[in-house]
Scaffold this motif. Structure first.
Motif, PDB file in Angstrom:
ATOM      1  N   HIS A   1     -12.251  -2.259   4.548  1.00 51.34           N
ATOM      2  CA  HIS A   1     -12.770  -2.782   3.178  1.00 51.34           C
ATOM      3  C   HIS A   1     -14.236  -2.125   3.415  1.00 51.34           C
ATOM      4  CE1 HIS A   1     -10.016  -6.146   2.537  1.00 51.34           C
ATOM      5  NE2 HIS A   1      -9.912  -6.173   3.880  1.00 51.34           N
TER       6      HIS A   1
ATOM      7  N   PHE B   1       0.930  -1.214   0.008  1.00 56.07           N
ATOM      8  CA  PHE B   1      -0.096  -0.037  -0.040  1.00 56.07           C
ATOM      9  C   PHE B   1       0.839   1.173  -0.092  1.00 56.07           C
ATOM     10  CE2 PHE B   1      -4.001  -2.195   2.033  1.00 56.07           C
ATOM     11  CZ  PHE B   1      -3.996  -2.919   0.931  1.00 56.07           C
TER      12      PHE B   1
ATOM     13  N   ASN C   1      -9.850  -6.031   8.756  1.00 54.18           N
ATOM     14  CA  ASN C   1      -9.373  -7.351   9.394  1.00 54.18           C
ATOM     15  C   ASN C   1      -8.494  -7.116  10.461  1.00 54.18           C
ATOM     16  OD1 ASN C   1     -11.100  -9.220   8.148  1.00 54.18           O
ATOM     17  ND2 ASN C   1     -10.008  -8.814   6.193  1.00 54.18           N
TER      18      ASN C   1
ATOM     19  N   PHE D   1      -8.930   3.141  -3.007  1.00 52.49           N
ATOM     20  CA  PHE D   1      -8.874   2.480  -4.315  1.00 52.49           C
ATOM     21  C   PHE D   1      -9.654   1.170  -4.341  1.00 52.49           C
ATOM     22  CE2 PHE D   1      -5.621  -0.329  -2.481  1.00 52.49           C
ATOM     23  CZ  PHE D   1      -5.119   0.387  -1.481  1.00 52.49           C
ATOM     24  N   ARG D   2      -9.707   0.627  -5.773  1.00 57.68           N
ATOM     25  CA  ARG D   2     -10.600  -0.645  -5.790  1.00 57.68           C
ATOM     26  C   ARG D   2      -9.853  -1.676  -5.354  1.00 57.68           C
ATOM     27  NH1 ARG D   2     -15.385  -0.283  -7.665  1.00 57.68           N
ATOM     28  NH2 ARG D   2     -16.186   1.794  -8.475  1.00 57.68           N
ATOM     29  N   ASP D   3     -10.053  -2.721  -4.704  1.00 55.71           N
ATOM     30  CA  ASP D   3      -9.559  -3.806  -4.098  1.00 55.71           C
ATOM     31  C   ASP D   3      -9.311  -4.650  -5.528  1.00 55.71           C
ATOM     32  OD1 ASP D   3      -9.208  -5.812  -1.567  1.00 55.71           O
ATOM     33  OD2 ASP D   3      -8.905  -6.748  -3.445  1.00 55.71           O
ATOM     34  N   ILE D   4      -8.112  -5.179  -5.629  1.00 52.69           N
ATOM     35  CA  ILE D   4      -7.652  -5.962  -6.746  1.00 52.69           C
ATOM     36  C   ILE D   4      -8.335  -7.203  -6.978  1.00 52.69           C
ATOM     37  CG2 ILE D   4      -5.723  -7.205  -5.654  1.00 52.69           C
ATOM     38  CD1 ILE D   4      -4.067  -6.094  -8.112  1.00 52.69           C
ATOM     39  N   ASN D   5      -9.149  -7.720  -5.786  1.00 50.44           N
ATOM     40  CA  ASN D   5      -9.636  -9.026  -5.751  1.00 50.44           C
ATOM     41  C   ASN D   5     -11.157  -9.019  -5.229  1.00 50.44           C
ATOM     42  OD1 ASN D   5     -10.453 -11.826  -5.809  1.00 50.44           O
ATOM     43  ND2 ASN D   5      -9.105 -12.234  -4.056  1.00 50.44           N
TER      44      ASN D   5
ATOM     45  N   GLY E   1      -7.392 -12.937   9.172  1.00 52.13           N
ATOM     46  CA  GLY E   1      -7.032 -13.125   8.002  1.00 52.13           C
ATOM     47  C   GLY E   1      -6.772 -11.697   7.309  1.00 52.13           C
ATOM     48  N   GLN E   2      -6.035 -10.954   8.313  1.00 54.35           N
ATOM     49  CA  GLN E   2      -5.217  -9.703   7.838  1.00 54.35           C
ATOM     50  C   GLN E   2      -4.189 -10.217   6.972  1.00 54.35           C
ATOM     51  OE1 GLN E   2      -4.363  -6.521  10.674  1.00 54.35           O
ATOM     52  NE2 GLN E   2      -3.534  -5.314   9.102  1.00 54.35           N
ATOM     53  N   ASP E   3      -3.903  -9.637   5.564  1.00 47.86           N
ATOM     54  CA  ASP E   3      -2.662 -10.018   4.825  1.00 47.86           C
ATOM     55  C   ASP E   3      -1.628  -8.820   4.660  1.00 47.86           C
ATOM     56  OD1 ASP E   3      -3.220 -12.441   3.936  1.00 47.86           O
ATOM     57  OD2 ASP E   3      -4.552 -11.765   2.332  1.00 47.86           O
ATOM     58  N   VAL E   4      -2.419  -7.410   4.410  1.00 46.53           N
ATOM     59  CA  VAL E   4      -1.616  -6.219   4.542  1.00 46.53           C
ATOM     60  C   VAL E   4      -1.527  -5.399   5.678  1.00 46.53           C
ATOM     61  CG1 VAL E   4      -1.245  -3.953   3.078  1.00 46.53           C
ATOM     62  CG2 VAL E   4      -2.196  -6.236   2.019  1.00 46.53           C
TER      63      VAL E   4
ATOM     64  N   HIS F   1      -6.471  -0.485   6.842  1.00 52.96           N
ATOM     65  CA  HIS F   1      -7.325  -0.410   5.870  1.00 52.96           C
ATOM     66  C   HIS F   1      -8.896  -0.911   5.959  1.00 52.96           C
ATOM     67  CE1 HIS F   1      -5.456  -4.424   5.218  1.00 52.96           C
ATOM     68  NE2 HIS F   1      -6.648  -4.799   4.660  1.00 52.96           N
TER      69      HIS F   1
ATOM     70  N   LEU G   1     -10.937  -0.267  -0.864  1.00 49.63           N
ATOM     71  CA  LEU G   1      -9.987  -0.086   0.369  1.00 49.63           C
ATOM     72  C   LEU G   1      -9.834   1.303   0.748  1.00 49.63           C
ATOM     73  CD1 LEU G   1      -7.557  -2.851  -0.528  1.00 49.63           C
ATOM     74  CD2 LEU G   1      -9.551  -2.964   0.870  1.00 49.63           C
TER      75      LEU G   1
HETATM   76  P1  AMP Z   1      -6.714  -7.910   4.283  1.00 48.32           P
HETATM   77  O1  AMP Z   1      -6.816  -9.308   4.105  1.00 48.32           O
HETATM   78  O2  AMP Z   1      -7.631  -7.250   5.229  1.00 48.32           O
HETATM   79  O3  AMP Z   1      -5.196  -7.529   4.742  1.00 48.32           O
HETATM   80  O4  AMP Z   1      -6.736  -7.053   2.906  1.00 48.32           O
HETATM   81  C1  AMP Z   1      -5.791  -6.718   1.827  1.00 48.32           C
HETATM   82  C2  AMP Z   1      -6.727  -6.694   0.681  1.00 48.32           C
HETATM   83  O5  AMP Z   1      -5.700  -5.935  -0.188  1.00 48.32           O
HETATM   84  C3  AMP Z   1      -7.127  -7.732  -0.005  1.00 48.32           C
HETATM   85  O6  AMP Z   1      -8.500  -7.663  -0.246  1.00 48.32           O
HETATM   86  C4  AMP Z   1      -6.214  -7.737  -1.333  1.00 48.32           C
HETATM   87  O7  AMP Z   1      -7.245  -8.203  -2.472  1.00 48.32           O
HETATM   88  C5  AMP Z   1      -5.998  -6.282  -1.486  1.00 48.32           C
HETATM   89  N1  AMP Z   1      -4.611  -5.845  -2.296  1.00 48.32           N
HETATM   90  C6  AMP Z   1      -3.610  -6.560  -2.141  1.00 48.32           C
HETATM   91  N2  AMP Z   1      -2.824  -5.776  -3.078  1.00 48.32           N
HETATM   92  C7  AMP Z   1      -3.619  -5.039  -4.075  1.00 48.32           C
HETATM   93  C8  AMP Z   1      -3.221  -4.330  -4.911  1.00 48.32           C
HETATM   94  N3  AMP Z   1      -2.045  -4.103  -5.359  1.00 48.32           N
HETATM   95  N4  AMP Z   1      -4.151  -3.285  -5.356  1.00 48.32           N
HETATM   96  C9  AMP Z   1      -5.359  -3.311  -4.662  1.00 48.32           C
HETATM   97  N5  AMP Z   1      -5.838  -4.111  -4.029  1.00 48.32           N
HETATM   98  C10 AMP Z   1      -4.748  -5.211  -3.216  1.00 48.32           C
END
Ligand code: AMP
Length: 116
Positions: free
Chosen positions: A104, A6, A89, A28-32, A95-98, A102, A40
């Protein structure tokens, strides 16, 4: 805390479909996408990795600005009346990845409850 994907989006080093930008907040729009509208909303500072890093004294204005952004975007996307869901998250079980705070914002369809 610190650099994540991010951060690169904030610096415009990688592309994103930006729907809102102010001095302090980017959206910005979520990529998935998990719904027809999946946005997000993030702070531009990168020292809040998670909800548990929030300090009400220091961050209350910024959090208000994030929610103002939510309402502006909801109106622009036309989902303010039908409703939308906000999800943050926090940590592994959620399930937080980033590791950059943020919100959602999910809309454009009927949501189910309980969440997965
Ligand atoms: P979280 O799992 O709550 O950490 O959500 C991270 C979100 O970031 C996920 O829904 C991903 O699809 C989204 N994401 C990751 N990389 C990108 C990107 N480059 N552009 C837009 N969304 C992204």
């Amino acid at each position: 805390m610190g650099e994540t994907i991010f951060s690169k989006i904030i610096r415009k080093e990688i592309p994103a479909k930006i729907v809102f930008e102010s001095e302090t907040v980017l959206a910005f729009r979520d990529i998935n996408p998990q719904a027809p509208e999946h946005i997000l909303i993030i702070p531009k500072i990168n020292d809040i990795a998670r909800v548990t890093d929030i300090d009400g004294n220091r961050h209350s204005k910024l959090l208000g600005e994030m929610f103002d952004a939510v309402n502006t975007i909801a109106k622009e996307l036309g989902i303010d009346k039908d409703g939308f869901r906000l999800v943050i998250n926090n940590g592994e079980n959620a399930g937080q990845d980033v590791e950059h705070l943020h919100i959602h914002m999910l809309g454009g369809r009927k949501m189910t409850w309980p969440p997965g």
